[in-house]
Design a protein around this motif. Structure first.
Motif, PDB file in Angstrom:
ATOM      1  N   PRO A 311      -4.394  46.355  -1.928  1.00  0.00           N
ATOM      2  CA  PRO A 311      -5.732  46.514  -1.355  1.00  0.00           C
ATOM      3  C   PRO A 311      -5.950  45.598  -0.149  1.00  0.00           C
ATOM      4  N   LEU A 312      -6.610  46.134   0.866  1.00  0.00           N
ATOM      5  CA  LEU A 312      -7.007  45.359   2.044  1.00  0.00           C
ATOM      6  C   LEU A 312      -8.512  45.519   2.239  1.00  0.00           C
ATOM      7  N   HIS A 313      -9.085  44.596   3.029  1.00  0.00           N
ATOM      8  CA  HIS A 313     -10.488  44.750   3.408  1.00  0.00           C
ATOM      9  C   HIS A 313     -10.646  44.282   4.841  1.00  0.00           C
ATOM     10  N   ALA A 314     -11.436  45.042   5.620  1.00  0.00           N
ATOM     11  CA  ALA A 314     -11.680  44.711   7.023  1.00  0.00           C
ATOM     12  C   ALA A 314     -13.105  44.221   7.204  1.00  0.00           C
ATOM     13  N   PHE A 315     -13.254  43.005   7.775  1.00  0.00           N
ATOM     14  CA  PHE A 315     -14.565  42.447   8.094  1.00  0.00           C
ATOM     15  C   PHE A 315     -14.801  42.561   9.602  1.00  0.00           C
ATOM     16  N   ASP A 316     -16.046  42.806   9.987  1.00  0.00           N
ATOM     17  CA  ASP A 316     -16.424  42.687  11.389  1.00  0.00           C
ATOM     18  C   ASP A 316     -16.418  41.199  11.719  1.00  0.00           C
ATOM     19  N   LEU A 317     -15.408  40.760  12.485  1.00  0.00           N
ATOM     20  CA  LEU A 317     -15.215  39.332  12.719  1.00  0.00           C
ATOM     21  C   LEU A 317     -16.412  38.683  13.410  1.00  0.00           C
ATOM     22  N   ASP A 318     -17.073  39.414  14.279  1.00  0.00           N
ATOM     23  CA  ASP A 318     -18.201  38.842  15.007  1.00  0.00           C
ATOM     24  C   ASP A 318     -19.414  38.594  14.118  1.00  0.00           C
ATOM     25  N   LYS A 319     -19.412  39.152  12.904  1.00  0.00           N
ATOM     26  CA  LYS A 319     -20.518  38.949  11.971  1.00  0.00           C
ATOM     27  C   LYS A 319     -20.211  37.871  10.929  1.00  0.00           C
ATOM     28  N   VAL A 320     -19.011  37.280  11.013  1.00  0.00           N
ATOM     29  CA  VAL A 320     -18.626  36.196  10.107  1.00  0.00           C
ATOM     30  C   VAL A 320     -19.117  34.885  10.703  1.00  0.00           C
ATOM     31  N   HIS A 321     -20.008  34.220  10.010  1.00  0.00           N
ATOM     32  CA  HIS A 321     -20.621  32.989  10.511  1.00  0.00           C
ATOM     33  C   HIS A 321     -19.556  31.910  10.729  1.00  0.00           C
ATOM     34  N   THR A 345     -26.787  41.029  -7.918  1.00  0.00           N
ATOM     35  CA  THR A 345     -27.086  39.647  -8.300  1.00  0.00           C
ATOM     36  C   THR A 345     -25.853  39.089  -8.992  1.00  0.00           C
ATOM     37  N   LEU A 346     -25.266  38.074  -8.397  1.00  0.00           N
ATOM     38  CA  LEU A 346     -24.003  37.527  -8.876  1.00  0.00           C
ATOM     39  C   LEU A 346     -24.246  36.486  -9.966  1.00  0.00           C
ATOM     40  N   ARG A 347     -23.261  36.366 -10.850  1.00  0.00           N
ATOM     41  CA  ARG A 347     -23.313  35.359 -11.898  1.00  0.00           C
ATOM     42  C   ARG A 347     -22.402  34.198 -11.541  1.00  0.00           C
ATOM     43  N   LYS A 348     -22.701  33.068 -12.104  1.00  0.00           N
ATOM     44  CA  LYS A 348     -21.884  31.891 -11.869  1.00  0.00           C
ATOM     45  C   LYS A 348     -20.460  32.153 -12.347  1.00  0.00           C
ATOM     46  N   GLY A 349     -19.494  31.864 -11.491  1.00  0.00           N
ATOM     47  CA  GLY A 349     -18.095  32.042 -11.854  1.00  0.00           C
ATOM     48  C   GLY A 349     -17.462  33.300 -11.305  1.00  0.00           C
ATOM     49  N   MET A 350     -18.262  34.226 -10.740  1.00  0.00           N
ATOM     50  CA  MET A 350     -17.672  35.403 -10.104  1.00  0.00           C
ATOM     51  C   MET A 350     -17.004  34.990  -8.788  1.00  0.00           C
ATOM     52  N   LEU A 351     -15.866  35.582  -8.504  1.00  0.00           N
ATOM     53  CA  LEU A 351     -15.122  35.221  -7.295  1.00  0.00           C
ATOM     54  C   LEU A 351     -15.675  35.975  -6.091  1.00  0.00           C
ATOM     55  N   VAL A 352     -15.951  35.257  -5.005  1.00  0.00           N
ATOM     56  CA  VAL A 352     -16.484  35.875  -3.789  1.00  0.00           C
ATOM     57  C   VAL A 352     -15.727  35.367  -2.579  1.00  0.00           C
ATOM     58  N   ILE A 353     -15.807  36.149  -1.493  1.00  0.00           N
ATOM     59  CA  ILE A 353     -15.363  35.724  -0.172  1.00  0.00           C
ATOM     60  C   ILE A 353     -16.632  35.387   0.601  1.00  0.00           C
ATOM     61  N   ALA A 354     -16.703  34.201   1.154  1.00  0.00           N
ATOM     62  CA  ALA A 354     -17.950  33.746   1.772  1.00  0.00           C
ATOM     63  C   ALA A 354     -17.669  33.050   3.091  1.00  0.00           C
ATOM     64  N   ASP A 355     -18.680  33.058   3.970  1.00  0.00           N
ATOM     65  CA  ASP A 355     -18.643  32.202   5.150  1.00  0.00           C
ATOM     66  C   ASP A 355     -19.534  30.995   4.845  1.00  0.00           C
ATOM     67  N   PRO A 356     -19.702  30.063   5.749  1.00  0.00           N
ATOM     68  CA  PRO A 356     -20.521  28.876   5.442  1.00  0.00           C
ATOM     69  C   PRO A 356     -21.963  29.194   5.085  1.00  0.00           C
ATOM     70  N   LYS A 357     -22.413  30.422   5.375  1.00  0.00           N
ATOM     71  CA  LYS A 357     -23.809  30.759   5.173  1.00  0.00           C
ATOM     72  C   LYS A 357     -24.069  31.493   3.867  1.00  0.00           C
ATOM     73  N   ALA A 358     -23.228  32.481   3.515  1.00  0.00           N
ATOM     74  CA  ALA A 358     -23.500  33.331   2.352  1.00  0.00           C
ATOM     75  C   ALA A 358     -22.249  34.104   1.962  1.00  0.00           C
ATOM     76  N   PRO A 359     -22.249  34.715   0.764  1.00  0.00           N
ATOM     77  CA  PRO A 359     -21.130  35.577   0.364  1.00  0.00           C
ATOM     78  C   PRO A 359     -21.012  36.787   1.289  1.00  0.00           C
ATOM     79  N   LEU A 360     -19.758  37.162   1.567  1.00  0.00           N
ATOM     80  CA  LEU A 360     -19.485  38.331   2.411  1.00  0.00           C
ATOM     81  C   LEU A 360     -18.953  39.511   1.603  1.00  0.00           C
TER      82      LEU A 360
END
Length: 854
Positions: A311-321, A345-360
């Motif tokens: 699996p791959l995922h593509a992020f819009d790089l210009d929107k990554v803080h 609504t995420l629970r504590k312990g769920m794995l996320v990809i995040a920038d310094p501002k919020a989960p992506l």
């Protein structure tokens, strides 16, 4: 696979001929070109894995014919459920070009088109309005066959002859609906068969993949399996990436937090691309495998997923803080809007990809809306990672969110395939989307993969399979599967498991791989040979049988209840709150904690029997209870036997009146049970403890001991408990621990000869306080002279006239006997005098009289 030229994309993936049929009705006019005939479409079961035969041939050129290949896969454990020829139901449909479009002379809504192929020009009456001169279309001529067995013939429509029909996606079975006829690409080969022009001249294999075979959830993975099964060579692909001078590390920062369940996270940057539709051959392949095309960037990530299985995922790089991503655990209550337009609504312990501002993104499951690739996107970050399967599985279940990515991550992705997938995606995006990949990969890989080493014994494999194996053939089988086998020494070898075979954990797994390639059909059918010897029953097993036999012989019926009860029943039996062994996922509120006593279960059995008008109940249960053990993770199991009596002593008869049960009946059952399993004497009684007074009547119950050790309790249940269970009369219970019974039962018993010398008996009656236990009196007498006092029997108990309040009269018959001689009267008198002295001095008894019986 040849290029397809499908322009009008279907909304679903249900048009390929695999799975069941769905029947519907088309429009009753020529606007859809169907003439009102029923149409048939093929329906893909979503949970199945689909594989293109032509795509597999890119990895194995000399692949056997589809059905022969499918048979070979099935015989080695990879079950092919069906093989569908995409072009089998379309015959006689070719690519044609419209020369002119003229109004129908006799109908306002119809047109007459002049259409040519590479050989001839035809006149076609059409009801659609979306075509124009110069368009290339799918033309079904006289004799053509469409899905559902529909055969076309020339027809005269409103006085004008139509020599065929220009087809829509509906007529070709490619979609449920359409806006008119299907318009093909202008460079579609004129006169070519439509199945070749659309890339439908292929076979789709529907394979049921077992959960442990994550390695074949891709074209490359199945090709690797095919190479081993067929003995053909595997042709790997190389993906060259034309990189720019800008280093990816200067563009994006990547980090994995220490507690995150992610062993590898890698990223590539592609700049200056243009988001738009994918080429037809990409679309066709995605559609044939059940995926709907979106745009060239998303389609490429899905294409790589299908081909390489990663699996791959593509992020819009210009929107990554701050152009910085971090793999971390979510905080309780964090929110994320996913690309399906739902806020999670995420629970504590769920794995996320995040920038310094919020989960992506929810790692391994679904990306976020904030960084979704759109038509305005110009720079992207491509993610390729390896996440712990258990983490992804828990998150997916908790959010009720599943995807093609989570499906693969849950089963175990190939950690060594991370960079390869990135290279393939970057190479395709440069070619298709015009992007410029930055130099290098940002790869955070703290602990490199080390292959698992397993000892493999050929002799052990032969024992399990029942067939002889050649060492060279075993090594060859492992090699064909990509498994590295060390040199064979004394019939053993060390096997190194590759990263993509996450299902191989132990020697038995490797034996199964050898069996698959050896051929299950080549393994002879033999009956197993084994030396069978009877097992020795444990002490617990033997005493349980004796207990059951004794109680059944006493008129009891055995019951079996659940080991978990309600919290109220647990507290009733003396359990602590909070406490007990709690069920994590109870089925009902009545089954939340493991029981600490069998008595509440039997009382519930009694209540249910009374509701069914059963007035006489005698039941017992032999089962463990579960007691928390301080300092231990697992509870202690204490086996117990519990019995319940309710009703009358016996059934009434004309000469035998009915009598209700009392305390002495339940006591008698306990004594009879001990005697039946060979335990004679040693039963002591005392008042019940405070923790047992919730269940037992304090004046009609007793705790009992065996050889001075705690054994259990018996007696009448408490009146408040009778009301709680809606009982019409008193019920009697006993509960005994089996461990003390086993200890007493194990004591070696010695049998005596029948007595040779006569006995002498003396009776003694005396008055004592009612609170002095009878058992204590008997034990004191028997211990005065263990050789000459043979037994002590109670033959009368009296309360009433002449006896002071708080006192009772007891009459005992004491038997004296010597195993060596006949006792003289003087000896008997002397011993009996000691007995009376013991009663008066130790218990304060007042003698009422004595009788001498010889």
């Amino acid at each position: 696979m040849k290029k397809g030229f499908l322009r009008l994309l279907p909304k679903t993936f249900s048009y390929f001929p695999v799975g069941g049929y769905e029947v519907g009705n088309s429009q009753k006019s020529l606007e859809r070109g169907s003439g009102g005939r029923p149409f048939y479409r093929k329906v893909f079961p979503r949970e199945k894995m689909l594989y293109s035969y032509n795509w597999l041939k890119e990895y194995i050129e000399d692949l056997p014919p589809p059905r022969e290949f499918a048979e070979a896969l099935t015989m080695t454990g990879t079950e092919v459920e069906s093989v569908a020829d995409l072009s089998s139901e379309i015959k006689g449909v070719v690519v044609a070009e419209i020369l002119s479009v003229e109004p129908h002379p006799n109908a306002d809504k119809l047109t007459v088109c002049s259409v040519r192929t590479d050989r001839e020009t035809y006149g076609i009456v059409c009801g659609a309005a979306n075509m124009k001169s110069g368009d290339r279309v799918a033309l079904a001529l006289d004799g053509a066959v469409l899905p559902g067995g529909i055969k076309l013939k020339k027809a005269k429509i409103r006085g004008v002859t139509s020599q065929g029909m220009m087809c829509s996606e509906v007529e070709l079975g490619l979609a449920e609906s359409s806006e008119g006829i299907m318009i093909l690409s202008r460079d579609a080969p004129l006169g070519a068969d439509i199945t070749e022009a659309l890339g439908l001249k292929d076979f789709i294999m529907d394979i049921g993949v077992t959960p442990n075979r994550a390695d074949i959830l891709s074209i490359r993975g199945l090709a690797r399996e095919a190479a081993a099964v067929t003995g053909k060579g595997l042709r790997e692909k190389e993906f060259k990436v034309a990189e720019s001078d800008r280093a990816a590390r200067d563009i994006i920062k990547v980090a994995i937090e220490a507690d995150a369940p992610c062993r590898r996270y890698a990223a590539r940057v592609v700049e200056g691309l243009i988001v738009g539709p994918s080429p037809d051959h990409i679309k066709t392949r995605l559609e044939s495998h059940g995926l709907r095309p979106v745009n060239n960037v998303v389609d490429i990530t899905n294409y790589v997923l299908l081909e390489l299985g990663h699996p791959l995922h593509a992020f819009d790089l210009d929107k990554v803080h701050e152009r910085s991503v971090r793999v971390r655990l979510a905080e309780e209550g964090e929110g994320l809007e996913t690309i399906d337009n739902r806020t999670r609504t995420l629970r504590k312990g769920m794995l996320v990809i995040a920038d310094p501002k919020a989960p992506l993104a929810v790692a391994g499951v679904m990306g976020g809306k904030s960084t979704e690739v759109t038509e305005e996107t110009r720079n992207i970050l491509i993610e390729s990672a390896w996440f712990e399967p258990t983490s992804i599985r828990k998150t997916s279940r908790a959010l009720s969110l599943s995807s093609d990515s989570s499906y693969r991550f849950e089963r175990g992705a190939d950690i060594e395939n991370v960079a390869r997938a990135l290279d393939m995606a970057a190479s395709m995006m440069a070619d298709i989307a015009g992007g410029s990949p930055a130099r290098g990969i940002v790869d955070v890989y703290p602990k490199k993969f080390e292959p698992l080493e397993i000892r493999f014994r050929i002799k052990r494999a032969e024992e399990l399979l029942g067939v002889g194996l050649e060492e060279s053939r075993v090594v060859e089988a492992f090699g064909s599967l990509g498994i590295t086998a060390g040199p064979v020494e004394d019939g053993e070898m060390t096997v190194r498991v590759p990263s993509f075979r996450v299902d191989l954990k132990e020697e038995a797994d490797l034996v199964e791989e050898v069996a698959r390639l050896y051929g299950y059909e080549n393994i002879p059918t033999t009956l197993p040979e084994a030396s069978l010897s009877p097992g020795r029953p444990t002490a617990l097993t033997e005493i349980r049988k004796k207990i059951s036999g004794a109680l059944v012989g006493s008129g009891f019926s055995e019951v079996v209840n659940y080991s978990f009860v309600s919290r109220d029943a647990y507290l009733l039996a003396g359990g602590q709150d909070p406490g007990g062994v709690v069920i994590v996922n109870p089925l009902t509120e009545e089954q939340v904690v493991m029981r600490c006593s069998l008595m509440p279960s039997l009382l519930e059995n009694l209540r249910k029997n009374l509701l069914k008008k059963t007035g006489e109940v005698r039941v017992f249960e032999v089962a463990p209870v579960f007691l928390p053990f301080p300092g231990e993770r697992l509870p202690r199991e204490d086996w117990r036997v519990t019995g319940l009596m309710y009703g009358h002593r016996w059934d009434p008869s004309w000469n035998l009146p009915s009598e209700p049960l009392d305390y002495y009946d339940i006591k008698g059952v306990v004594e009879t049970l001990l005697e039946a399993i060979g335990i004679i004497g040693g039963l002591g009684t005392m008042p019940v403890g405070d923790e047992q007074k919730k269940i037992f009547h304090p004046g009609k119950s007793a705790s009992c001991t065996l050889g001075g050790k705690p054994l259990g309790v018996f007696g009448e249940i408490h009146p408040d408990l009778s009301k709680h269970f809606d009982l019409k009369g008193p019920a009697y219970l006993f509960e005994l621990s089996i461990e003390p019974l086993i200890e007493a039962w194990r004591v070696v018993r010695r049998f005596k000869r029948p007595p040779r010398f006569p006995s002498s008996e003396r009776d003694v009656a005396f008055v004592v306080n009612v609170d002095i236990p009878y058992g204590e009196i008997i034990n004191s007498i028997e211990l005065l002279d263990t050789k000459l006092i043979e037994k002590v029997d109670l033959f009368d108990v009296y309360y009433g006239s002449g006896i002071p309040e708080g006192k009772r009269s007891l009459a005992l018959r004491i038997t004296y006997r010597s195993p060596e001689r006949t006792l003289k009267q003087a000896e008997v008198d002397r011993i009996h005098s000691r007995v009376t002295d013991e009663l008066t001095s130790k218990f304060g008894a007042v003698l009422r009289g004595q009788a001498h019986t010889v």
